[in-house]
Design a protein around this motif. Sequence first.
Motif, mmCIF file in Angstrom:
data_model
loop_
_atom_site.group_PDB
_atom_site.id
_atom_site.type_symbol
_atom_site.label_atom_id
_atom_site.label_comp_id
_atom_site.label_asym_id
_atom_site.label_seq_id
_atom_site.Cartn_x
_atom_site.Cartn_y
_atom_site.Cartn_z
ATOM 1 N N ARG A 1 5.831 -6.360 4.863
ATOM 2 C CA ARG A 1 6.200 -5.519 3.710
ATOM 3 C C ARG A 1 5.421 -4.222 3.701
ATOM 4 N NH1 ARG A 1 7.781 -8.436 -1.724
ATOM 5 N NH2 ARG A 1 9.217 -9.931 -0.778
ATOM 6 N N ARG A 2 4.151 -4.356 4.017
ATOM 7 C CA ARG A 2 3.329 -3.152 3.981
ATOM 8 C C ARG A 2 3.806 -2.109 4.989
ATOM 9 N NH1 ARG A 2 -2.867 -3.937 2.874
ATOM 10 N NH2 ARG A 2 -2.822 -5.402 1.152
ATOM 11 N N LYS B 1 7.023 -0.643 3.867
ATOM 12 C CA LYS B 1 6.815 0.278 2.750
ATOM 13 C C LYS B 1 6.419 1.640 3.284
ATOM 14 C CE LYS B 1 5.453 -1.699 -1.648
ATOM 15 N NZ LYS B 1 4.366 -2.485 -2.201
ATOM 16 N N ARG B 2 5.726 1.621 4.416
ATOM 17 C CA ARG B 2 5.296 2.881 5.000
ATOM 18 C C ARG B 2 6.373 3.480 5.899
ATOM 19 N NH1 ARG B 2 -0.172 1.326 7.516
ATOM 20 N NH2 ARG B 2 0.145 3.379 8.447
ATOM 21 N N GLU C 1 -3.773 -6.924 5.354
ATOM 22 C CA GLU C 1 -4.119 -5.608 5.883
ATOM 23 C C GLU C 1 -4.340 -5.645 7.397
ATOM 24 O OE1 GLU C 1 -7.693 -4.061 4.258
ATOM 25 O OE2 GLU C 1 -7.626 -2.281 5.559
ATOM 26 N N GLU D 1 -1.044 -5.754 8.986
ATOM 27 C CA GLU D 1 -0.411 -4.440 8.840
ATOM 28 C C GLU D 1 -0.852 -3.538 10.001
ATOM 29 O OE1 GLU D 1 -1.779 -2.478 5.371
ATOM 30 O OE2 GLU D 1 -0.482 -0.723 5.628
#
Lengths: 629, 629, 353, 353
Positions: free
Chosen positions: A540-541, A544-545, A610, A613
Amino acid sequence: MVKQVEQRDRVVIRFAGDSGDGMQLTGDRFTQETATFGNDLSTLPSFPAEIRAPAGTLPGVSSFQLHFADHDIFTPGDAPDVLVAMNPAALKANINDVPRGATIIVDTHDFTGRALQKVGYASNPLTDDSLSSFQVHAADLTEITTRALESFGLSRKEAARAKNMFALGLVSWMFHRPAQGTIDFLKSKFASRPDIAAANVAAFHAGWNYGETTEAFAVSYEVRPAALPAGTYRNITGNIALSYGLIAAAQRAGLPLFLGAYPITPASDILHELARHKRFGVRTFQAEDEIAGIGAALGASFGGALGVTTTSGPGIALKSETIGLAVTLELPLLICDIQRAGPSTGMPTKPEQSDLMLAMHGRHGEAPVPIVAARSPGDCFHAAVEAVRIALTYRTPVFLLSDGYLANGSEPWAVPGVSELPDLHVDFATEPNHFDGDAASFWPYLRDPDTLARPWAVPGTPGLEHRIGGIEKADGSGNISYDPANHELMVRTRAAKVAGIARSIPALDVDDPADADGRTADVLVVGWGSTFGAITAGVRRVRKRGMRIAQAHLRHLNPLPANTGEMLRSYRRVVVPELNLGQLAGMLRADFLVDAVTYNKVRGQPFRAEELENVFESLICDAAEDAHV
Amino acid sequence: MVKQVEQRDRVVIRFAGDSGDGMQLTGDRFTQETATFGNDLSTLPSFPAEIRAPAGTLPGVSSFQLHFADHDIFTPGDAPDVLVAMNPAALKANINDVPRGATIIVDTHDFTGRALQKVGYASNPLTDDSLSSFQVHAADLTEITTRALESFGLSRKEAARAKNMFALGLVSWMFHRPAQGTIDFLKSKFASRPDIAAANVAAFHAGWNYGETTEAFAVSYEVRPAALPAGTYRNITGNIALSYGLIAAAQRAGLPLFLGAYPITPASDILHELARHKRFGVRTFQAEDEIAGIGAALGASFGGALGVTTTSGPGIALKSETIGLAVTLELPLLICDIQRAGPSTGMPTKPEQSDLMLAMHGRHGEAPVPIVAARSPGDCFHAAVEAVRIALTYRTPVFLLSDGYLANGSEPWAVPGVSELPDLHVDFATEPNHFDGDAASFWPYLRDPDTLARPWAVPGTPGLEHRIGGIEKADGSGNISYDPANHELMVRTRAAKVAGIARSIPALDVDDPADADGRTADVLVVGWGSTFGAITAGVRRVRKRGMRIAQAHLRHLNPLPANTGEMLRSYRRVVVPELNLGQLAGMLRADFLVDAVTYNKVRGQPFRAEELENVFESLICDAAEDAHV
Amino acid sequence: MSEGVNLGFPAFADVPRTDVAQSAKDFKTDQEVRWCPGCGDYAILAAVQGFLPELGLRRENIVMISGIGCSARLPYYLNTYGMHSIHGRATTIATGLAATRPDLSVWVITGDGDALSIGGNHLIHLLRRNVNVTVLLFNNRIYGLTKGQYSPTSELGKITKSTPAGSLDAPFNPVSLALGAEATFVARAIDSDRKALTSVLRAAARHRGSSLVEIYQNCNIYNDDAFALLKDPNTRDDWTIRLEHGEPLRFGRDGTKAVIRDPGSGALAPAEDVDADDPRVVVHDASAEDPSYAFALSRLSGSDLRYTPVGVFRSVSRPTYDELMREQVSQAEKANGGDLAGLLRGPDAWSVG
Amino acid sequence: MSEGVNLGFPAFADVPRTDVAQSAKDFKTDQEVRWCPGCGDYAILAAVQGFLPELGLRRENIVMISGIGCSARLPYYLNTYGMHSIHGRATTIATGLAATRPDLSVWVITGDGDALSIGGNHLIHLLRRNVNVTVLLFNNRIYGLTKGQYSPTSELGKITKSTPAGSLDAPFNPVSLALGAEATFVARAIDSDRKALTSVLRAAARHRGSSLVEIYQNCNIYNDDAFALLKDPNTRDDWTIRLEHGEPLRFGRDGTKAVIRDPGSGALAPAEDVDADDPRVVVHDASAEDPSYAFALSRLSGSDLRYTPVGVFRSVSRPTYDELMREQVSQAEKANGGDLAGLLRGPDAWSVG
Ligand SMILES: Cc1ncc(C[n+]2csc(CCOP(=O)(O)OP(=O)(O)O)c2C)c(N)n1
Ligand SMILES: Cc1ncc(C[n+]2csc(CCOP(=O)(O)OP(=O)(O)O)c2C)c(N)n1
Ligand code: SF4
Ligand code: SF4
Ligand SMILES: [Mg+2]
Ligand SMILES: [Mg+2]
């Protein structure tokens, strides 16, 4: 004083204290309040291997982390926004995980010379400026609690014990949690000691009021309920969900459930939970060791029950021989491995995904066993039901893999309706199945042509008396056979039976949303088991970016879904993050010759969103570069 | 009568009879005579799982096959040129393996109504023409033997028992075998019953003379001694060679050898053999089970002995947990798995290569163990020495894989000189190795930077008192540690240690002779373990037919030789024949992404040279076609 | 190898001795002790540390092997060689070590779950073999480390996490079990009675062969006060039968109770108000060859702990496994020292070239 | 489910009965028996086949579970349900089966290696739990199937393939071991004495709970004549003590020998030329609650087999594990029948949407 209320979309809070400080209970209660309030949430308890390590020491610190949000979330959070530290050891053990700017609530009571020294603080961190980048709320919570309870006639020690409820009250105020559930809970928990119950309730209120009235706390926070799909929810841990899955599956199959188990962390709670549900016809047998546990379960299966055994890695090692027997007997049997960090005794309270190869290959001879893995605490329920389905349909032992992270972690779980659960009804053999002229007899290894399952004829069925055993059996009759061609046939048939399960499982579902230009991803991330949450959060991260990445998560490890190879091959890069040294990756490489990239972590800790990610991002960049060459 | 003598370059002979008929002894003796004569040879004994299956039944048949030649050979032969059948069951059980034109010597004594029926002969095969395509020599050998022994005052039954020596005498004549060894052997074996000894010798002579004088046998055969490299030879079985390898390695290391074992077919003979050699300081401990066997071996290793445990598949399953402990303790320990056909009890007397994945992966957690495999009976010696070298150098448990085929089969073995054996001398730790200012202490997990091995400090060494255990240990000090980063370091270090063994082993040697035009092969065949003989024979056959094929055989399965990937990738086709469902092939595919072709057989029988010849041939043709596309 | 004077511990005849005076402190390690505050394990550790100097052995020749459990942590706290192995298997490891190393004093530290549940088979085989190993069995009648399930010594009907409706299986009596398994030395002690515990440790150490010492140990977290009857000053003397070799089995606050033998049935039973000269009073004989007497003693107490004999039940001598093994090896070595080249060549070798 | 009349086998109160007359033939299978000619297993098989009809149970409700060993082949030859499992684990499988199926008569067929070596722990736990299972332990004092290694019941100094210089470990006495493990029923019989064997089988079957029957069995290949002293018509009566409940322990060719109790020490001992009315002669009481008497009996014979008691040593009643488990389950079911939806929802659920 009117206090400010801020909106937050998500909060990570960690309670930390001595093992004797009741941090798990505090965390549980906060979780329950949060669940009732309607946030999505995910939890991560963490406790020392010792029962009660010496008070005030680093190894004695117990903690509970909770992530809650107004949207759906997948992990207990990488780093706490709020740390509640009940003593110097708790502060020391956790401070490295806390990001700058976060809030720290500290009980200063034990921040004295000796106690500080014990954990290696040269000076008092509360006064030496070392915490200046955090928002620290330091107060002698113990003292305040005992004072608040003066009228209850408790000893100082007893009163001080309620400090966790004081802390809970404070943070409950801070995050606008409903209080009634906790109050009811305390009353019922201490029903036999009403004074203690009242004191704890009072401590809770005192904490709440402390937040409300003290100037130290200027702001409180609101995290709106999450928009979960309609339904009935409860908060549930993996071990409870797994236990319920077993009970539900047995009920749906109409079979008695028999658990043969020997206690071992982190699997014991399944034994404890099932032992409480005799009213569902559940029989639990605490055996003398793991071998006896699985032996008894197999005996129960032979008799027509749903035999189950639960354990962790060292127990699986011991059960290997009996699992091999179950493979050749072709009887249903569920083997639940709640994985922990190995090798050997390893780190019993820490999770790892390092038993996959053991489940695949840990038997002598060619002895294939289907494997199902759960992906989240609540999913342990569904994984258990699915594993039972395979065991009963295919008459085979089945591995169900969970781990210490799922076992003790919790999340809101959409309670399924009983009638939505699959019908697992079993047809036992009742009639002879082999005819030679006029003579009818029963052949225990005459197979269903579709599933290749053999008939399950339980003792007590007249006319079907038969003998089975661990020596190679003649196809059909099941008599002992040393015939070379028969052995080859049986080995390949057992393999084909397990491979054939793929026809009964859904295709691997790859989540790969196209971007505005209709382009899909270059990189596919494939996971299994408890890393689902962290992988999903990581995915998702990066999305999102604005980056593209595809995600697939394997519930079935053996056999793999039929389309797995095809899916893997359709991506430029495949990455397999695992909490081991690359076990699934090895399987995918061997089966599909796909140059899967591994990302491995063996720290007894789950992935953080993180870190994944970052891993995903750099792979996406690499793949993009490749594409441009 | 002067008989004709024919030259043969190789002969395969099979003795078959009831388990009570002494066929193993007969075969052993013929083998010994043949070895002494100087032929190259290879043997394959085969016996029923029952101790004494009912006389005259098919499951009761015991046989012994011997291949001998005037050149070096690699297998016990695909099909017998001569079958000696001592009863109807032996004929029936073996006739399908006998090629047309072969010689069959039959004892007709039991070819009567009931005995024929018992094995399913509707009519007497000796008279119904069904054997017309063979050269059958049928005579009542039992009757002739008892008559020959009339003067010895034995009971009829006792006298009849010597019929195997009669048969041995007959074939010894037929192939010009030296007789003295057998005569000496009989005298010493029956030293306590001279009448029986004399009767057996007489029976042997009678058989010899029967061949010499009867007109039935017009021809005898000569197979010249093979031109083996210069040296001292003896005939040896795999289990004996393995036992000697252990003794020799312990002697070269200067350590006492301690075997902890529980009997199991086909490994028990190692226990039996080692128990006979206490004079080399060997201690054998028959434990209450496999777990105790390995536990005691590990205890002995902790104390500075060379701890060894021997077993077969079911025993390995039980030992898994303790192997994991040994991995984390990092103590030398040898685990010998004499593989048999699985799963479960399987076919205990039949060989298979199906425990490779178990050896690789059969432990919870990341618990790497080096694996060495023997390729021929005599090679069991050298494989054992090499496995001990790795265990002692790297302070690690090591798997040594053999199987039932190697265990009981035999071949001439070039006896190594003691001084040619590697020096395995061990340096125990004697001094503190960690210094903190003035304080010196002993850290059990400070590693040798080269091998990554930890020091071996045995109890009794002053100043090095230390405690080790199965919980994760801090790097260096060895104290219990739950530190996440330390765990990751230790997991990766243990893996690196095992991987690093590759630096101490020879590169994979590929045999790929260029043809007249200097061209090398397109196809590489890779094998491991006991299939070496059959693969080599198959390779020779296709080469003889003018085709090119490369061959490599893996002694080290974990780690693989450093150049393995490179070698594999340099061939168009790689084929991996295994007596399992493709275990090594899976490893090679996963490690090197090479699309290795599998050829698998799981019949409890070794490969035949001819079947591999066919496999190789068709692959070579395929590869050639590919090349032309 | 042997130094110093043999102070009468035949079990350690081959273990090097030290002349340097030792104290409990010498046996402490730098590791923090991690049992729950109040755990009976502390008392046992202290007793062991206090007793070891008395042996006069070199510290480096003492080895502690444990399985898994709270008790199994003990080796970390003793400055000797040690191994914290896996659950139930310490006895097997100790067997291999003792069989190969006569110069070591080998101890096994185990719990009721470790020794009697998963490790039951190895324990009984160790005892029958009579390997020279001293086993300290910390019996708290519960699984401590795994947080409170019932154990094979928990009383019937025990309510625990795994048996919320009560356990269903009759417990083992570890002393009876050991005697049924041909044990040559069996004793029982209580964590809190340092003096009696030390005396039992002494006797166990003195014994050459396998010694089993059952130590009642309080787990104050999961099974608190399990042995209160034998610890409470108000009750302990009335229910504890102290075994002293050669002494009559008299007990009770004022010594008026005794174990008597029914002359007809031969059965042993506790009795009240027994005359000083009652001939039925049993005189304790730990050295009886026939284990039947010790077995009968072991049956005096059930899991309610009333009439619990404490001390040495049986101590008889029988050749030890390790000794016999060493003898066989050294005889073979002497008779027929190892000629490796000869072994490899064998009797039927031939030469080529 | 129950049919027919209960003929007094409390162990099978819940097992369906048949009215059809059965004979040994009904219990034979079509599988060829594959023991060595002359093996004692044949006699035991015949005795079992001959006895089973007497139980009057439906064949399909009888289950034979075996481990691995020669003896373990027996289930293939009995036309009932059966499982030939893995080495040492039959007792565990039988436990699970008996715990879930009160309507089955569950038997375990095992050998001295299977039951006492690798399977020792499961056996002692089975006995202490008192699961309703009848264990037939074929004791030939050798590992037959693996071709002749010594076993945990082989006499000390035994020369076998694995112990060419003689074994080093004192054997178990299976009866003593079982009694030390809280067994409620223990008996011994001899393969060749069909009548006594059948009578022991009958008593074992009658017993509700775990019954252990040790059967001395001749392995004529690897340990021939191991029990000759008790079989040879010239010696057997002088060395065999037949146990009959309520009868004096008299034996010997002419009944002049007896087991007497020393009034002073209470010890049991065989004696010669004992008067008919000697009050010291022990009267056998298999039902004594205290196992000490049975234990003392078990010590009369050592591995030389002199003075071997044969028959039922002990037969007492104690609730069985399976029964207690069923009670707990059925009480819970009655009190609080399973509401699956309620369980899943739990007390703290909330609704969304
Ligand atoms: C193979 C295996 N099974 C189970 C466990 C979990 N386990 C550890 S200790 C223990 C029982 C401890 O009980 P006990 O031996 O009585 O020791 P205590 O903690 O009471 O001192 C168990 C079940 C384990 N570590 N290994
Ligand atoms: C795990 C395992 N270990 C070892 C064996 C080999 N094995 C089979 S039977 C047996 C012992 C048999 O002895 P016993 O139980 O006395 O039976 P008997 O053959 O004498 O009737 C052994 C060691 C096995 N099958 N499985
Ligand atoms: S749990 Fe019990 S036995 Fe374990 S350390 Fe705590 S008090 Fe001691
Ligand atoms: S080996 Fe012995 S026990 Fe086994 S079948 Fe033969 S005679 Fe019977
Ligand atoms: Mg305990
Ligand atoms: Mg036996």
